[in-house]
Write an enzyme that holds these catalytic residues in place. Structure first.
Site, PDB file in Angstrom:
ATOM      1  N   ILE A   1      37.996  32.929  41.111  1.00  0.00           N
ATOM      2  CA  ILE A   1      39.427  32.656  41.180  1.00  0.00           C
ATOM      3  C   ILE A   1      39.879  31.877  39.955  1.00  0.00           C
ATOM      4  O   ILE A   1      40.945  32.146  39.386  1.00  0.00           O
ATOM      5  CB  ILE A   1      39.789  31.920  42.479  1.00  0.00           C
ATOM      6  CG1 ILE A   1      39.263  32.702  43.692  1.00  0.00           C
ATOM      7  CG2 ILE A   1      41.299  31.737  42.586  1.00  0.00           C
ATOM      8  CD1 ILE A   1      39.719  34.151  43.751  1.00  0.00           C
ATOM      9  N   ASP A   2      39.087  30.901  39.520  1.00  0.00           N
ATOM     10  CA  ASP A   2      39.386  30.234  38.256  1.00  0.00           C
ATOM     11  C   ASP A   2      39.486  31.261  37.129  1.00  0.00           C
ATOM     12  O   ASP A   2      40.405  31.222  36.309  1.00  0.00           O
ATOM     13  CB  ASP A   2      38.280  29.227  37.915  1.00  0.00           C
ATOM     14  CG  ASP A   2      38.517  27.859  38.534  1.00  0.00           C
ATOM     15  OD1 ASP A   2      39.664  27.571  38.932  1.00  0.00           O
ATOM     16  OD2 ASP A   2      37.554  27.076  38.632  1.00  0.00           O
ATOM     17  N   ILE A   3      38.526  32.162  37.085  1.00  0.00           N
ATOM     18  CA  ILE A   3      38.492  33.136  35.996  1.00  0.00           C
ATOM     19  C   ILE A   3      39.674  34.087  36.079  1.00  0.00           C
ATOM     20  O   ILE A   3      40.334  34.377  35.064  1.00  0.00           O
ATOM     21  CB  ILE A   3      37.152  33.903  36.020  1.00  0.00           C
ATOM     22  CG1 ILE A   3      36.008  32.934  35.682  1.00  0.00           C
ATOM     23  CG2 ILE A   3      37.172  35.073  35.054  1.00  0.00           C
ATOM     24  CD1 ILE A   3      34.628  33.495  35.943  1.00  0.00           C
TER      25      ILE A   3
ATOM     26  N   GLY B   1      42.794  32.386  35.064  1.00  0.00           N
ATOM     27  CA  GLY B   1      42.825  32.324  33.606  1.00  0.00           C
ATOM     28  C   GLY B   1      43.206  33.653  32.978  1.00  0.00           C
ATOM     29  O   GLY B   1      43.933  33.698  31.976  1.00  0.00           O
TER      30      GLY B   1
END
Length: 407
Positions: A179-181, A184
């Site tokens: 989810i971070d990726i 981003g």
């Protein structure tokens, strides 16, 4: 720097992964990315270890391998945002930048006079991207957010892992912070779109990207299934909800993936496997039939796969044009000839380590190829260079700011 964004300057105030991932993407595309970090401590992820990078003598440093994964191509400066001189530095750099990325809690940067409204007043063309856990609006906007929380709250873990009734079953997070990726990546796309809009209008804008929203978007076909039927998809492990066979099978010496995305591929597989009758069986001839009767078909295929090694299956099926592959360790994945041919492992010189191995960019552009030139920076490595070259400060000015705790 070279690349399609070589005319763009990015001020990256973000930390950990989602925001820095967007900054790294822009750096890969040629942008000048100036990473603003806290004096002495730096980006939180510098301390996410072990493992740590090692210096030329083999001694562990204070920088984590985690930090290396999201900060190649950037320059590091240290600025104390709580210091008025530090705030002034960021405002002056924002006035000379095209993009600002931040992932502070909602309202935090406004306290320092560094919110979108304040910086847009000095640079109307600024593309200001905020990446937060839950976004700038809504009842959860002030909550902190992390990838693990987003995977759970956004529904991803409810469809990841084996069913509850299977040993080891239950909700499961992905093996990397997806989810971070993805947040981003969505931030990167939004920034590039805003830059294209600015090229036509001359106006910047505020971009609002959240981990929670990104997780809901990532649900894709599974999310659409719920919206269309009102039924929650179940966890089904390494199988596919609507395609059969599309899963992991044990072989005589390990395991592998078979991905028959249509009836023609299933027929080809059956020919290689010596079970042509299955492709003609009315219970399995069409994908819809195979989905309805997966409990009958899959055990039959499991017995067939146990008769040969993974390498043998992959060779035979690949020759027949049937999508398949081994389940590699990371060592095996990076050793694949395809990974080498695509330049997915690179090495860059580093001021402390001598050189560092890094994952290359997957973006392959024919006219503006990605060129990896700067390694992940040492904390504050470029402070004096940036302040003197961009803001016209003298060596004495920099020394004064350092003595005052502004940098």
């Amino acid at each position: 720097m070279s690349g399609p964004l070589s005319h763009i300057r990015v001020l990256d105030l973000s930390r950990v992964l989602a925001g820095p991932w967007a900054g790294q993407n822009l750096a890969d595309l040629g942008a000048e990315v100036i990473k603003v970090e806290r004096p002495k401590a730096g980006d939180d992820s510098r301390g996410f270890g072990p493992p740590w990078i090692r210096d030329r003598s083999g001694k562990e440093t204070a920088d984590s391998v985690y930090f290396m994964s999201a900060n190649r191509g950037k320059k590091s400066i240290t600025v104390n945002l709580g210091n008025p001189d530090g705030q002034r530095i960021v405002r002056e750099l924002a006035a000379k930048s095209d993009v600002l990325i931040e992932n502070y809690k909602v309202g935090d940067l406004e306290r320092y006079g560094l919110g979108y409204a304040e910086l847009a007043a000095v640079n109307p063309g600024l593309v200001y991207c905020s990446v937060t856990g839950f976004g700038q609006t809504g009842p959860y906007r002030e909550r902190p957010g992390y990838d693990f929380m987003a995977q759970g709250m956004g529904g991803l873990m409810s469809i990841s892992g084996e069913p509850d009734e299977v040993p080891g079953g239950g909700p499961m997070r992905a093996g990397v912070p997806v989810i971070d990726i993805f947040a981003g990546m969505y931030a990167t796309i939004a920034i590039c779109a805003a830059l294209a809009h600015r090229a036509e209008s001359g106006k910047g804008q505020h971009l609002d990207v959240s981990l929670f929203d990104s997780c809901l978007a990532l649900l894709a076909n599974q999310g659409q299934t719920y919206l269309s039927t009102g039924e929650n998809p179940r966890r089904i492990g390494n199988t596919h909800p609507t395609i059969v066979p599309y899963q992991v099978f044990r072989t005589s010496d390990g395991a592998m993936i078979l991905a028959c995305g249509n009836d023609n591929l299933f027929g080809k597989f059956c020919a290689v496997a010596g079970c042509e009758a299955l492709a003609q069986d009315p219970r399995f001839a069409k994908n819809g039939d195979r989905v309805r009767n997966r409990n009958l078909l899959v055990p039959m295929l499991a017995e067939v796969f146990l008769k040969r090694t993974t390498a043998d299956w992959v060779r035979s099926l690949d020759s027949a044009g049937v999508p398949c592959g081994p389940i590699n360790t990371l060592a095996q994945a990076f050793a694949e000839p395809q990974a080498e041919a695509r330049g997915m492992k690179i090495t860059l010189p580093h001021p402390v380590a001598g050189e560092v191995p890094l994952i290359g960019s997957p973006m392959k552009c024919s006219g503006t190829p990605v060129r990896h030139e700067l390694p992940p920076p040492v904390l504050g490595q470029h402070s004096e260079e940036v302040l003197r070259s961009l803001l016209g400060m003298s060596a004495e000015d920099v020394s004064r700011l350092r003595a005052a705790g502004a940098i």
